[in-house]
Design an enzyme around this catalytic site. Structure first.
Site, PDB file in Angstrom:
ATOM      1  CD  GLU A 174      -2.869  -1.381   2.238  1.00  0.00           C
ATOM      2  OE1 GLU A 174      -2.869  -0.515   3.123  1.00  0.00           O
ATOM      3  OE2 GLU A 174      -3.580  -2.404   2.284  1.00  0.00           O
ATOM      4  CG  HIS A 377     -15.020  -8.012   6.880  1.00  0.00           C
ATOM      5  ND1 HIS A 377     -14.657  -7.323   8.025  1.00  0.00           N
ATOM      6  CD2 HIS A 377     -14.017  -7.821   5.991  1.00  0.00           C
ATOM      7  CE1 HIS A 377     -13.485  -6.744   7.820  1.00  0.00           C
ATOM      8  NE2 HIS A 377     -13.076  -7.017   6.602  1.00  0.00           N
ATOM      9  CG  HIS A 378     -13.952 -14.476   7.104  1.00  0.00           C
ATOM     10  ND1 HIS A 378     -13.853 -15.700   6.481  1.00  0.00           N
ATOM     11  CD2 HIS A 378     -15.235 -14.387   7.545  1.00  0.00           C
ATOM     12  CE1 HIS A 378     -15.032 -16.325   6.544  1.00  0.00           C
ATOM     13  NE2 HIS A 378     -15.883 -15.545   7.179  1.00  0.00           N
ATOM     14  CD  GLU A 459      -5.382  -5.286   4.523  1.00  0.00           C
ATOM     15  OE1 GLU A 459      -6.124  -6.188   4.928  1.00  0.00           O
ATOM     16  OE2 GLU A 459      -5.818  -4.189   4.117  1.00  0.00           O
ATOM     17  CD  GLU A 483      -7.422   0.710   3.384  1.00  0.00           C
ATOM     18  OE1 GLU A 483      -8.101   0.358   4.347  1.00  0.00           O
ATOM     19  OE2 GLU A 483      -6.478   0.034   2.940  1.00  0.00           O
TER      20      GLU A 483
HETATM   21  C1  NOJ Z   1      -8.120  -2.842   5.584  1.00  0.00           C
HETATM   22  C2  NOJ Z   1      -8.998  -3.029   4.390  1.00  0.00           C
HETATM   23  O1  NOJ Z   1      -8.335  -2.611   3.221  1.00  0.00           O
HETATM   24  C3  NOJ Z   1     -10.271  -2.255   4.629  1.00  0.00           C
HETATM   25  O2  NOJ Z   1     -11.102  -2.304   3.487  1.00  0.00           O
HETATM   26  C4  NOJ Z   1     -10.982  -2.818   5.838  1.00  0.00           C
HETATM   27  O3  NOJ Z   1     -12.100  -2.012   6.117  1.00  0.00           O
HETATM   28  C5  NOJ Z   1     -10.061  -2.817   7.068  1.00  0.00           C
HETATM   29  N1  NOJ Z   1      -8.798  -3.387   6.746  1.00  0.00           N
HETATM   30  C6  NOJ Z   1     -10.658  -3.611   8.209  1.00  0.00           C
HETATM   31  O4  NOJ Z   1     -10.742  -4.966   7.885  1.00  0.00           O
HETATM   32 CA    CA Z   2      -5.850  -2.174   3.044  1.00  0.00          CA
END
Ligand code: NOJ
Ligand code: CA
Length: 677
Positions: A174, A377-378, A459, A483
């Site tokens: 990133e 979501h995990h 990630e 983000e």
């Molecule tokens: C990083 C992710 O890229 C993001 O989309 C997510 O909201 C947060 N981690 C929490 O899992």
């Molecule tokens: Ca991320």
């Protein structure tokens, strides 16, 4: 085929390098690979395009921890040439049909001394580049390989500049892209994109990274890059495998134009065909969700008064999705484990248990009644062994509830993945792109496939085209996404998304999460984009699942622009890059896979510009209504000018040429709807 191949070879001019051992050319004859063995028995390859060198003599070999290097005293024992030409169909993608057309050269090398170990190097040469890999057969003198590193090199001949992000540093992928002379690269992730002084575009990457460590590129001297494998964690060597084994393909894409790199299907072609059979259960689609509010910090993942993943709030999103035709609703923070400091501490996460204020049973029924699917979501917080222990049960729950896409997450610094081989054993650290994680990701994807669930990791390990083999591996992050526009310092500058098109996106789909029409991050921070630019992202950054990332109440304030987000599909029959320069501008046209509509997206860096775009990609004999979403007069990526926006329609045919005016940080999105005759 064989005869065609020999005819091609015979037609090739002679090259300055005398005494090459073996040679293979692309079907169009323009790319040529030559192999040589020097006086010490060391193997090297070089690449020429149109008779001029592109890659100079570059070493090939493997460094072992449990044995002597596979590098010297080699002789060519055998060579075989073949050709291949087939067109295959993607179940979903940026184009429906892909031609896989190459000439192959298989060379068998054997050591002339001591152990007489042997291995093959296989080259596949395409019109748009090449791939090569090592194949090491089962043999008494090499039954198990502890691979310390590869000697594989890429010596770029002509002076070049590069767009790259660092590898082996604290972050994973990133980063904003460095744009430097190639001689200033230290250690880079792939894909790395280069442009030579005479305008040739090159990208080095890898294909089919399976049970192996990711390849970083370390500049050894001048413009010579050398493979450096992501470290091995507790196993010591970067890769531990038994023979026989094959390495991933090392790939070099070659194109005169920057857009040619984007149109290339080399990475997918070098992957194995679909192993999952019918995957029509995966539906390319758009989704919304409890997400941007968490990054704005107006709601929280943790339970309490700010908790975003409540039954009531999720119902609101389900209603919003149903009303606007979105299939998915992502809810982050739905499960137990977010309270306290979750970053890089995933040992409390449980993906089988919802928080008490999130009625997952009722919500999935409510969603189903409206034709909507919850997206799972995990977030592992990098406690990967802990995740693996509950994976099967978690996916069973998802399957039972109709949750058929799962976003996962591996938030921790690079090299900090937590591995624990037995419940009371020591916890050791791994890299996000090491061999252990390459196996982890495939394990998740295969477990999910059994239950008809698609996977979208954040990630992640980098994409190497495995979606061809496992088409439920639908998207991933693996770059600086939206983000950062909520809380990043700095937020993504206008050139970043254009860099992505020509670097990260060469690897495969990205879950960038576009469409933040409020153009404002945490605490009022300006997003460095115009309104129209947010729409263009749906066309320029490909993913079969695309988020409409903003809040419903923000979309309500921009209903005219929101219409494009509702209309744009996420599955394509064809893709054309109409123009573009890395980091400066790009225009991409895509044809919908399920209708005769075309869509166009264009983006500019911080400079305004006008792009002349002939519409000759449109179908012949058809008139279209062009629904144009563009930067308004005076639009710019600063202040209120970000919101200057114009929506207009006109009739066009393929004979028309449009002048696309793009503001600095701006963009344009167009939907072409065929008119009734
Ligand atoms: C990083 C992710 O890229 C993001 O989309 C997510 O909201 C947060 N981690 C929490 O899992
Ligand atoms: Ca991320």
């Amino acid at each position: 085929m064989m005869r065609l191949m020999l005819a091609l070879l015979a037609a090739l001019p002679l090259f300055a390098h005398a005494g090459q051992l073996a040679q293979v050319a692309s079907p169009d004859g323009r790319n040529v690979v030559q192999l040589d063995i020097n006086g010490e028995g060391r193997l090297a390859y070089r690449v020429l395009r149109d008779g001029k060198p592109v890659i100079d003599d570059s070493r090939l070999g493997i460094q072992l921890r449990n044995g002597r290097e596979l590098l010297r005293n080699l002789k060519l024992d055998a060579q075989a040439s073949s050709s291949f030409d087939e067109t295959w169909e993607q179940p979903w993608g940026e184009r429906r049909f892909i031609r896989n057309h190459y000439n192959e050269l298989r060379t068998t090398l054997v050591e002339t001394d001591r152990d007489h170990r042997r291995f093959d190097v296989v080259f596949r040469v395409y019109d748009d580049g090449l791939g090569f890999r090592y194949e090491v057969p089962q043999q008494t003198a090499l039954q198990r390989a502890e691979i310390e590193d590869e000697f594989t090199e890429f010596a770029i001949v002509r002076p070049a500049i590069a767009w790259w992000i660092p590898a082996g540093e604290w972050n994973r992928y990133e980063y904003l892209y460095n744009h430097t002379p190639l001689v200033e690269v230290s250690q880079a992730h792939t894909p790395i994109t280069m442009r030579t002084a005479d305008g040739l575009h090159l990208s080095i990457h890898e294909a089919a990274l399976v049970d192996y460590a990711g390849m970083w590129l370390r500049r050894s001297d001048g413009q010579r890059l050398r493979a450096h494998l992501s470290p091995g964690g507790v196993q010591g060597a970067s890769v531990v495998v038994s023979t026989p084994f094959k390495t991933p393909w090392r790939t070099i894409q070659i194109s005169e134009s920057a857009g040619g790199l984007v149109e290339s299907s080399l990475i997918l072609n070098l992957n194995e065909p679909n192993k999952l059979g019918d995957v029509s259960w995966f539906k390319p689609a758009k989704y919304v969700g409890v997400w941007w509010s968490l990054h704005l910090d107006t709601q929280s993942w943790a339970t309490g008064t700010k908790h975003g993943a409540t039954t009531e709030n999720t119902k609101r999103y389900i209603d919003f999705a149903a009303a606007n035709g979105f299939r998915g609703v992502l809810v982050e923070g739905w499960n137990v484990g977010w309270d306290g400091d979750w970053f890089a501490n995933g040992w409390g996460f449980d993906f089988r248990k919802a928080t008490p204020d999130f009625d997952i049973e009722a919500l999935s029924k409510y969603a189903a009644s409206k034709g909507v699917h919850l997206i799972g979501h995990h977030e592992t917080g990098c406690a990967v062994s802990h995740y693996e222990r509950q994976l099967a049960e978690a996916l069973d729950l998802d399957q039972r509830l109709g949750i058929d896409v799962v976003k996962s997450g591996y938030v921790c610094d690079a090299g900090q993945i937590e591995r624990q081989d037995s419940p009371d054993g020591p916890v050791t650290r791994e890299w996000h792109d090491g061999q252990w994680m390459s196996n982890h990701h495939l394990h998740v994807v295969q477990e999910a496939a059994k239950r008809h669930i698609a996977i979208n990791p954040h990630e992640p390990i980098k994409d190497t085209g495995l979606r061809r083999t496992y088409p439920n591996w639908v998207s991933r992050e693996g770059a600086r996404g939206m983000e950062y526009n909520a809380w990043g310092d700095p937020p993504n500058p206008p050139e970043h998304e254009i860099n992505l098109v020509f670097t990260r996106m060469l690897a495969g789909p990205m879950d960038y999460t576009p469409g933040v029409l409020s153009l404002t991050g945490r605490g009022g921070k300006e997003i460095q984009s115009t309104l129209a630019r947010q729409l263009a992202l749906y066309v320029t950054l490909y993913s079969p699942i695309q988020m409409a990332a903003d809040l419903p109440e923000h979309y309500a304030q921009h209903l005219d622009a929101f219409q494009f987000i509702k209309d744009v599909p996420t599955d394509w029959f064809d893709t054309r890059v109409l123009n573009g320069e890395v980091g400066e501008f790009v225009t991409i046209a895509r044809k919908d896979r399920n209708s005769a509509q075309w869509f166009l997206g264009a983006m500019s860096d911080r400079n305004p510009r006008t792009l002349k775009v002939p519409l000759d990609f449109l179908d012949a004999g058809t008139r279209y209504r062009a629904e144009i979403y563009r930067d308004g007069e005076g639009a710019d990526w600063h202040g209120d000018a970000r919101f200057r926006f114009k929506r207009e329609t006109r009739e066009v045919t393929r004979k028309d040429v449009l002048d696309l005016w793009l503001a600095g940080g701006g963009g344009q999105a167009i939907r072409f709807v065929p008119l009734e005759h």
